[in-house]
Design an enzyme around this catalytic site. Structure first.
Site, PDB file in Angstrom:
ATOM      1  N   CYS A 278     -23.842 -86.577   2.631  1.00 36.14           N
ATOM      2  CA  CYS A 278     -24.942 -85.680   2.227  1.00 36.14           C
ATOM      3  C   CYS A 278     -24.586 -84.293   2.757  1.00 36.14           C
ATOM      4  CB  CYS A 278     -26.274 -86.145   2.792  1.00 36.14           C
ATOM      5  SG  CYS A 278     -26.578 -87.918   2.640  1.00 36.14           S
ATOM      6  N   PRO A 281     -25.818 -77.896   3.366  1.00 34.30           N
ATOM      7  CA  PRO A 281     -25.017 -76.772   2.858  1.00 34.30           C
ATOM      8  C   PRO A 281     -23.596 -76.696   3.399  1.00 34.30           C
ATOM      9  CG  PRO A 281     -26.470 -75.986   4.583  1.00 34.30           C
ATOM     10  CD  PRO A 281     -26.777 -77.454   4.398  1.00 34.30           C
ATOM     11  N   GLU A 303     -22.298 -83.924  -2.439  1.00 33.91           N
ATOM     12  CA  GLU A 303     -23.576 -83.218  -2.491  1.00 33.91           C
ATOM     13  C   GLU A 303     -24.126 -83.308  -3.916  1.00 33.91           C
ATOM     14  OE1 GLU A 303     -26.903 -81.314  -2.465  1.00 33.91           O
ATOM     15  OE2 GLU A 303     -25.875 -81.704  -0.581  1.00 33.91           O
ATOM     16  N   ASP A 346     -25.858 -87.691   7.092  1.00 37.03           N
ATOM     17  CA  ASP A 346     -26.890 -86.772   7.587  1.00 37.03           C
ATOM     18  C   ASP A 346     -27.939 -86.663   6.485  1.00 37.03           C
ATOM     19  OD1 ASP A 346     -28.375 -84.810   8.774  1.00 37.03           O
ATOM     20  OD2 ASP A 346     -26.900 -83.220   8.524  1.00 37.03           O
ATOM     21  N   CYS A 399     -32.509 -84.777  11.278  1.00 37.08           N
ATOM     22  CA  CYS A 399     -33.038 -83.669  12.077  1.00 37.08           C
ATOM     23  C   CYS A 399     -34.537 -83.866  12.251  1.00 37.08           C
ATOM     24  CB  CYS A 399     -32.731 -82.336  11.413  1.00 37.08           C
ATOM     25  SG  CYS A 399     -33.160 -80.923  12.469  1.00 37.08           S
TER      26      CYS A 399
END
Length: 461
Positions: A278, A281, A303, A346, A399
């Site tokens: 993933c 950016p 992505e 992630d 996160c």
């Protein structure tokens, strides 16, 4: 000729350009779901604001958005009708004024007058009287006095009190208390840390830049990551040649640490093919690509969104090697099972661990968002395990400290598989304290000065 003739009127004062810029950015964030950091940075570039003006605008925008819930509770006591009946553009003006009065060292007389002038320019003379009256009422008490007046009593409703006093929605306060396993002083410290603007942290991508170069450019070494440096006094990191050339980048130290842990996990056999499932950016992709390049290996970055895939390519531009960026769905691999030695997953999450740098997110996210993301997180982790070879390792990263997005996802996926085990990740970050009970890792803003990153290390058997 009458004294009221336009010819005899004093010219209207122009609004302060920095406050006007801040207001326009706030409007774009609240009315168009813009991202504060992106909208603000573009506005500063377009208006060529720097130095003290840029710092003032940043605090106006970030602070107003961060403390929005607290200011709304205060304004609800200061306006004669429900806030829901106010036009959104008027409410944003009042929030911006409240921030100057309650959380910034701005003279109250000047703050009110400047906001009245801005009101006339942006939404008309007819609203200026209300703004003047409301902000003068707000200015009569300090922030602490207002919190004592509008927040639930601490002894009666701890979470309700903290929600107002620390500017977090109640459900997030309760989530953090659950994740910490405490509702005492540590919860207080975490909420305070969430309200401290984050430092600009840089990453020296190994083999491309070193910390000495960043230190010479005015940064200091980070606390935990071997690649981290902190840009003192803020400023534009793009002025540093290593950053502008892609040899270094802007990256929170917590994001660096989870990549370092994955790269440091012991591995027998081949170690040349890594996957970032993933990738957008691309900050972690660039760090992993730089590390694997030093081992004569390559990274594949996946992505699903084309514009974010372009950001990944941009981040990888300075990294040597035949690294690939694929536009695709990580839950539907186009590569054979067991193709990679190390995999980073992630996954998309609520982002509750990054509220320091995304202050608007706390007011946008809901408990329903967490539940909606859960199936995708499980599918991505399942795909990551299938993509790694036997003996290889997967880093599941979010996160957020929300248990439903962190350990609960790992437990659910591993319960369905007999070919993967959870390993203790804590030894992979020697010298970093307070990583949690294990075997997974939880970083915290109040303990580590990082985003609240979660990491579970999984080995395929």
């Amino acid at each position: 000729m009458s004294d009221r003739s336009p010819r005899n009127r004093a010219p209207q004062r122009r609004p302060d350009k920095v406050r006007q810029l801040a207001y326009k950015v706030i409007r774009q964030v609240t009315s168009e779901d813009g991202y504060a950091n992106l909208v603000l940075n573009k506005a500063l570039r377009d208006q060529r604001l720097g130095g003290r003006d840029a710092a003032f605008a940043t605090e106006l925008v970030q602070g107003t958005l961060r403390w929005q819930g607290t200011y709304d509770a205060i304004l609800a006591r200061s306006v004669s009708r429900p806030l829901a009946e106010l036009d959104p553009e008027l409410l944003d003006l009042l929030r911006l004024g409240a921030h100057q009065l309650l959380n910034m060292r701005v003279d109250s007389y000047a703050a009110v007058n400047e906001m009245v002038t801005l009101t006339r320019a942006e939404i008309g003379q007819s609203r200026s009287g209300l703004v003047n009256a409301v902000l003068r009422k707000v200015s009569q008490r300090s922030l602490d006095q207002w919190i004592a007046a509008v927040a639930p009593a601490l002894d009666d409703d701890l979470f309700g009190h903290l929600a107002v006093a620390k500017a977090h929605p109640r459900w997030i306060v309760e989530t953090f208390a659950d994740a910490l396993g405490t509702d005492g002083d540590e919860l207080d410290e975490l909420l305070d840390a969430d309200n401290d603007p984050p430092r600009v942290t840089l990453v020296a991508r190994p083999g491309l830049a070193d910390l000495d170069e960043l230190v010479e450019a005015g940064a200091t070494r980070g606390r935990w990551s071997p690649y981290a440096a902190v840009l003192q006094g803020g400023g534009d990191p793009g002025r540093i040649s290593a950053v502008s050339s892609g040899r270094a980048g802007v990256q929170d130290e917590g994001s660096q640490l989870v990549a370092v842990a994955l790269a440091s996990a012991p591995l027998e056999g081949s170690d040349a093919k890594w996957l970032d499932l993933c990738a957008g950016p691309g900050g972690k992709s660039a760090l992993l690509a730089a590390i694997v390049s030093q081992r004569d290996g390559v990274l594949t970055a996946v992505e699903p969104q084309p514009h974010r895939a372009e950001l990944v390519r941009s981040n990888l531009r300075a990294v040597p090697g035949d690294h690939q960026v694929l536009v695709g769905d990580g839950t539907k691999p186009t590569w054979p099972e067991g193709s990679f030695d190390r995999v980073l997953a992630d996954v998309p999450c609520s982002g509750l661990g990054a509220l320091r740098r995304r202050p608007e997110a706390r007011w946008r996210r809901t408990p329903e968002d967490v539940e909606e993301l859960r199936p995708l997180q499980e599918r991505l982790l399942d795909s990551a395990i299938t993509s790694v070879r036997p003996g290889g390792v997967v880093a599941y990263v979010t996160c957020t400290p929300h248990p439903r997005e962190a350990g609960s996802v790992v437990d659910a996926v591993l319960a369905r598989r007999s070919d993967a085990v959870l390993e203790d990740a804590r030894p992979l970050l020697p010298g970093v304290p307070a990583l949690g009970k294990g075997p997974d890792i939880q970083l915290w803003p109040h303990l580590h000065g990082t985003d609240a990153m979660y990491l579970a290390l999984i080995r395929r058997t």
